[in-house]
Design a protein around this motif. Sequence first.
Motif, PDB file in Angstrom:
ATOM      1  N   LYS A  83      -6.697  10.985 -13.784  1.00 11.29           N
ATOM      2  CA  LYS A  83      -7.408  10.697 -15.037  1.00 11.29           C
ATOM      3  C   LYS A  83      -7.830  11.988 -15.746  1.00 11.29           C
ATOM      4  CE  LYS A  83      -8.940   5.999 -14.228  1.00 11.29           C
ATOM      5  NZ  LYS A  83     -10.006   5.018 -14.451  1.00 11.29           N
ATOM      6  N   SER A  85      -8.475  12.097  -0.719  1.00  8.12           N
ATOM      7  CA  SER A  85      -8.678  10.646  -0.648  1.00  8.12           C
ATOM      8  C   SER A  85      -8.017   9.993  -1.849  1.00  8.12           C
ATOM      9  CB  SER A  85     -10.176  10.318  -0.621  1.00  8.12           C
ATOM     10  OG  SER A  85     -10.804  10.760  -1.827  1.00  8.12           O
ATOM     11  N   ASP A  86      -7.843   8.686  -1.759  1.00 10.88           N
ATOM     12  CA  ASP A  86      -7.253   7.951  -2.891  1.00 10.88           C
ATOM     13  C   ASP A  86      -8.131   8.087  -4.134  1.00 10.88           C
ATOM     14  OD1 ASP A  86      -5.216   7.223  -1.245  1.00 10.88           O
ATOM     15  OD2 ASP A  86      -6.054   5.234  -0.764  1.00 10.88           O
ATOM     16  N   GLU A  87      -9.461   8.097  -3.919  1.00  9.88           N
ATOM     17  CA  GLU A  87     -10.374   8.225  -5.055  1.00  9.88           C
ATOM     18  C   GLU A  87     -10.219   9.598  -5.729  1.00  9.88           C
ATOM     19  OE1 GLU A  87     -11.187   7.245  -2.077  1.00  9.88           O
ATOM     20  OE2 GLU A  87     -11.626   5.105  -2.393  1.00  9.88           O
ATOM     21  N   TYR A  88     -10.034  10.636  -4.905  1.00  5.00           N
ATOM     22  CA  TYR A  88      -9.861  11.979  -5.468  1.00  5.00           C
ATOM     23  C   TYR A  88      -8.575  12.066  -6.288  1.00  5.00           C
ATOM     24  CZ  TYR A  88      -8.940  16.990  -5.757  1.00  5.00           C
ATOM     25  OH  TYR A  88      -8.656  18.245  -6.206  1.00  5.00           O
ATOM     26  N   GLN A 100      -6.972   9.579  -7.683  1.00  4.82           N
ATOM     27  CA  GLN A 100      -7.127   8.759  -8.886  1.00  4.82           C
ATOM     28  C   GLN A 100      -7.912   9.526  -9.962  1.00  4.82           C
ATOM     29  OE1 GLN A 100      -6.281   5.081  -9.853  1.00  4.82           O
ATOM     30  NE2 GLN A 100      -6.476   6.568 -11.500  1.00  4.82           N
ATOM     31  N   ALA A 101      -9.020  10.188  -9.545  1.00  4.82           N
ATOM     32  CA  ALA A 101      -9.816  10.963 -10.501  1.00  4.82           C
ATOM     33  C   ALA A 101      -9.017  12.155 -11.037  1.00  4.82           C
ATOM     34  CB  ALA A 101     -11.107  11.434  -9.838  1.00  4.82           C
ATOM     35  N   LYS A 146       2.921   9.793  -1.561  1.00  4.15           N
ATOM     36  CA  LYS A 146       1.583  10.347  -1.470  1.00  4.15           C
ATOM     37  C   LYS A 146       1.631  11.775  -0.945  1.00  4.15           C
ATOM     38  CE  LYS A 146      -1.003   6.059  -0.743  1.00  4.15           C
ATOM     39  NZ  LYS A 146      -1.983   5.371   0.134  1.00  4.15           N
ATOM     40  N   ASP A 183      -4.849   4.392 -14.396  1.00  2.00           N
ATOM     41  CA  ASP A 183      -4.978   3.757 -13.088  1.00  2.00           C
ATOM     42  C   ASP A 183      -3.624   3.749 -12.392  1.00  2.00           C
ATOM     43  OD1 ASP A 183      -7.692   3.149 -13.474  1.00  2.00           O
ATOM     44  OD2 ASP A 183      -7.154   1.389 -14.679  1.00  2.00           O
ATOM     45  N   ASP A 240       0.819  -1.204   0.000  1.00  2.00           N
ATOM     46  CA  ASP A 240       0.000   0.000   0.000  1.00  2.00           C
ATOM     47  C   ASP A 240       0.855   1.258   0.000  1.00  2.00           C
ATOM     48  OD1 ASP A 240      -2.392  -1.367   0.021  1.00  2.00           O
ATOM     49  OD2 ASP A 240      -2.305  -1.647   2.193  1.00  2.00           O
TER      50      ASP A 240
END
Length: 463
Positions: free
Chosen positions: A161, A152-155, A157-158, A144, A137, A89
């Motif tokens: 992209k 967040s990890d999702e933010y 990642q988005a 980090k 991805d 991780d």
Amino acid sequence: MKNSCHDPIFRKVHFNLFMTAGVAVSLLFAAFFLLFNIYIIGNNYADTDDYFEAVSPENFFPKYLDNPPYQKDIRENFVPGNGERRRLDKFDSKDFSDEEPLEEMSDTGPRRRPPLREARPVEYKDHFVAHVNQDGDIVVNFHKFSDDQTFSDEYVQALVKRMMKEGRIQNYNFEGFAYRFTPHGNGFSVVIIDRRNEVFNEHHYAVISIIIFIMASVSGFLLAWKFTWDALSTAEESYSSQKRFIADASHELKTPISVIGANIDVLEQEIPDNKWLGYIKTENTRMSQLVKDLLYLAKNDAGQIEYTKMPFDLVNACACSVLAFESIAFEQNKRLELDSPNEKIFITGDESKIRQVIIILTDNALKNSEKNALVKVSCYIEGNYACVRVWNSGHGIAAADIPKIFDRFFRSDVSRSRVTGGSGLGLPIALSIAKTHGGTITVESKVNEYAVFILKLPLEKNS
């Protein structure tokens, strides 16, 4: 000296100097802010480039980037040296270094350097470093954002992209972030630097600079307008005073000149053929004409000359004006020729004033020519203009004097002024009359050969 400090003009000059200095300081201050803003932006970009190089994964993980593992090999099947299977991780330098120092690429070749987190740049900037596949991805996180951030990890990642969707390899301001993609193997290494504070400061300084520049420009314009208005008002007042003085002086001089002339006439009866009285009469006549011309110009400048404009035949006016000089030309052993068409040429204007112009030009040609010279006056139509051309042979006019020939009291040959009796006011009067009628007077000359004056006046529409 004490009273001069309270003089209105003295105070006005000091006030204008003070306000001029204020405008200069304001403009310099605005220019300083603009240059400072440009410097800040350029310096921030340069720092960002340096930071890209400092945290670039190419400097720390060349072996990994040359042969990156698949995501499943890292996150699911990675087995450390002790045989323990665990999930990756967060990057640990020993997982990729095999207990060897990591390589860093420089201008002189590869060199050894400790891992990234032990060798951060001097001025730390929050950043994110990772390896991503072709779809954007995140395969592995090298570094980090700090825990102080709420990303967040999702933010993240988005965000990656969206950056890839933009289609640019590098950008200094993408939603407040700077990023750089470097292609490697089956993906890209990406470095994202948080520049939101820098971008905010850049915008802040830019807004301040623009506001200060606008304020300085507006204040400079208003003050310049005020200074110009004051200067023009002062010049206009001075010019008006000068015109009033000339008009008043000319008017007051008319009476004593007339009295002197009347007394000379009486003395000539008592003492006939006296050369001294003749000299006095000549100069008195000259003075009378000079005062008359000055008074005319002063009234013309003040708009007090009345013109009675109506259609008339320019050919007839030209003939009547020129024929009056036949006896003068004969006495001076000069030839005077008049060339005019048989048909009439009608123009609209004050006939007496136009005749005055032709008389001035003809008299000027006779005065500025030698014995046996030719003076030729022509009347003709050229386009939409009626023209009167006065040509004379003689010493001509120097090219340097032509632009000044219509200046008041200007005489190209000063040595001849006493002989010819000219005052330098005839041509300015002629030009003022021509302009009032919508016309022009042009000059052409060749030294020691000829000089020509051309009067152009608009034709009568129904001519």
